[in-house]
Write a protein that holds these residues in place. Sequence first.
Motif, short mmCIF file in Angstrom:
data_model
loop_
_atom_site.label_atom_id
_atom_site.label_comp_id
_atom_site.label_asym_id
_atom_site.label_seq_id
_atom_site.Cartn_x
_atom_site.Cartn_y
_atom_site.Cartn_z
N ASP A 42 22.24 44.39 33.76
CA ASP A 42 22.00 45.81 33.51
C ASP A 42 22.79 46.67 34.49
OD1 ASP A 42 20.28 45.16 31.51
OD2 ASP A 42 18.44 45.41 32.68
N GLY A 43 23.45 47.68 33.96
CA GLY A 43 24.21 48.59 34.80
C GLY A 43 25.64 48.13 35.06
N TRP A 44 25.98 46.90 34.63
CA TRP A 44 27.31 46.35 34.91
C TRP A 44 28.08 45.95 33.66
CZ3 TRP A 44 29.65 46.33 39.62
CH2 TRP A 44 28.84 46.63 40.71
N ARG A 45 27.44 46.00 32.49
CA ARG A 45 28.11 45.49 31.27
C ARG A 45 29.31 46.33 30.85
NH1 ARG A 45 22.62 44.48 30.38
NH2 ARG A 45 22.15 42.23 30.27
N ASP A 46 29.35 47.59 31.27
CA ASP A 46 30.49 48.44 30.92
C ASP A 46 31.55 48.48 32.02
OD1 ASP A 46 29.41 49.11 28.46
OD2 ASP A 46 28.25 50.76 29.31
N GLU A 47 31.28 47.79 33.12
CA GLU A 47 32.22 47.74 34.25
C GLU A 47 33.14 46.52 34.08
OE1 GLU A 47 32.77 49.50 37.23
OE2 GLU A 47 31.57 51.12 36.39
N THR A 48 34.23 46.68 33.36
CA THR A 48 35.11 45.54 33.09
C THR A 48 36.31 45.55 34.05
OG1 THR A 48 36.41 46.74 31.45
CG2 THR A 48 34.48 45.54 30.65
N ARG A 49 36.82 44.34 34.32
CA ARG A 49 38.03 44.20 35.14
C ARG A 49 38.96 43.19 34.46
NH1 ARG A 49 35.73 47.80 36.87
NH2 ARG A 49 35.21 48.40 39.02
N PRO A 50 40.28 43.41 34.54
CA PRO A 50 41.22 42.49 33.88
C PRO A 50 41.50 41.25 34.73
CG PRO A 50 42.42 44.30 34.88
CD PRO A 50 40.97 44.56 35.16
N PHE A 51 41.51 40.10 34.07
CA PHE A 51 41.85 38.84 34.74
C PHE A 51 42.68 38.00 33.77
CE2 PHE A 51 37.76 40.08 36.61
CZ PHE A 51 38.12 40.14 37.96
N THR A 52 43.68 37.32 34.32
CA THR A 52 44.54 36.45 33.51
C THR A 52 43.93 35.06 33.40
OG1 THR A 52 46.40 37.59 34.53
CG2 THR A 52 46.90 35.65 33.25
N MET A 53 44.05 34.46 32.23
CA MET A 53 43.66 33.06 32.09
C MET A 53 44.69 32.19 32.82
SD MET A 53 42.23 34.89 29.59
CE MET A 53 43.38 35.10 28.25
#
Length: 220
Positions: A42-53
């Motif tokens: 909760d409170g973090w689901r919209d906080e996305t960060r990009p990461f490479t596979m």
Amino acid sequence: MHKATILKIDQVTHDVKRFRLVEPEGFDFKVGDATEIALDEDGWRDETRPFTMTSLPEERTLEFTIKGYPDHDGVTERLHNLKEGDHVLIADPFKTFRYDEPGVFIAGGAGITPFLAIFRDLEKKGKLNGNQLIFANKTSEDIIYRKELEAMDGLKIDHVLSDEDTAGSHHGMIDADMIKEFVPDLDRRFYLCGPPPMMEAVQEVLEELGVKADSVEFSD
């Protein structure tokens, strides 16, 4: 967003961890692609960060190599606090880099991650020859996957350390003299990935050396 379970977590360096995840159904990616990851909290689901596979598409699990930043309570630090069996949320993949010809890869710190998948794929196909990596870090302890990279047959590597002067590495920042020393023939393709200030500085150096802009590829 896809929900994915963490299968395994390994410590790579003092501040970098490798996460092995269940690959979500229908997650179709290519070498050099990245995704957005969010915490399933909760409170973090919209906080996305990009990461490479850093895994290859034919593997049945996804691998991410993620640096933590303990000085601020953000997504990466919270990811570092997760345990095996926990879940994260993953978006559909998007393109970052595409390898189209041998060249000079210039990476800073965690900027090695998109290149790692490319190198692993080329090594598997026996096509690494002619590629070169200039890898900038603060100290030797910060070098991600050093043993694996140095064991790759055909890949030429130069390590550059800004905060440490040690045998087997070059001391300082990447500048025009260093690039001329490492890359005698500048008529090459260059791939850049690292912190924005470093990428801007390296782009300026390449421009100064007469490298054409359309020969330089970098992630946004």
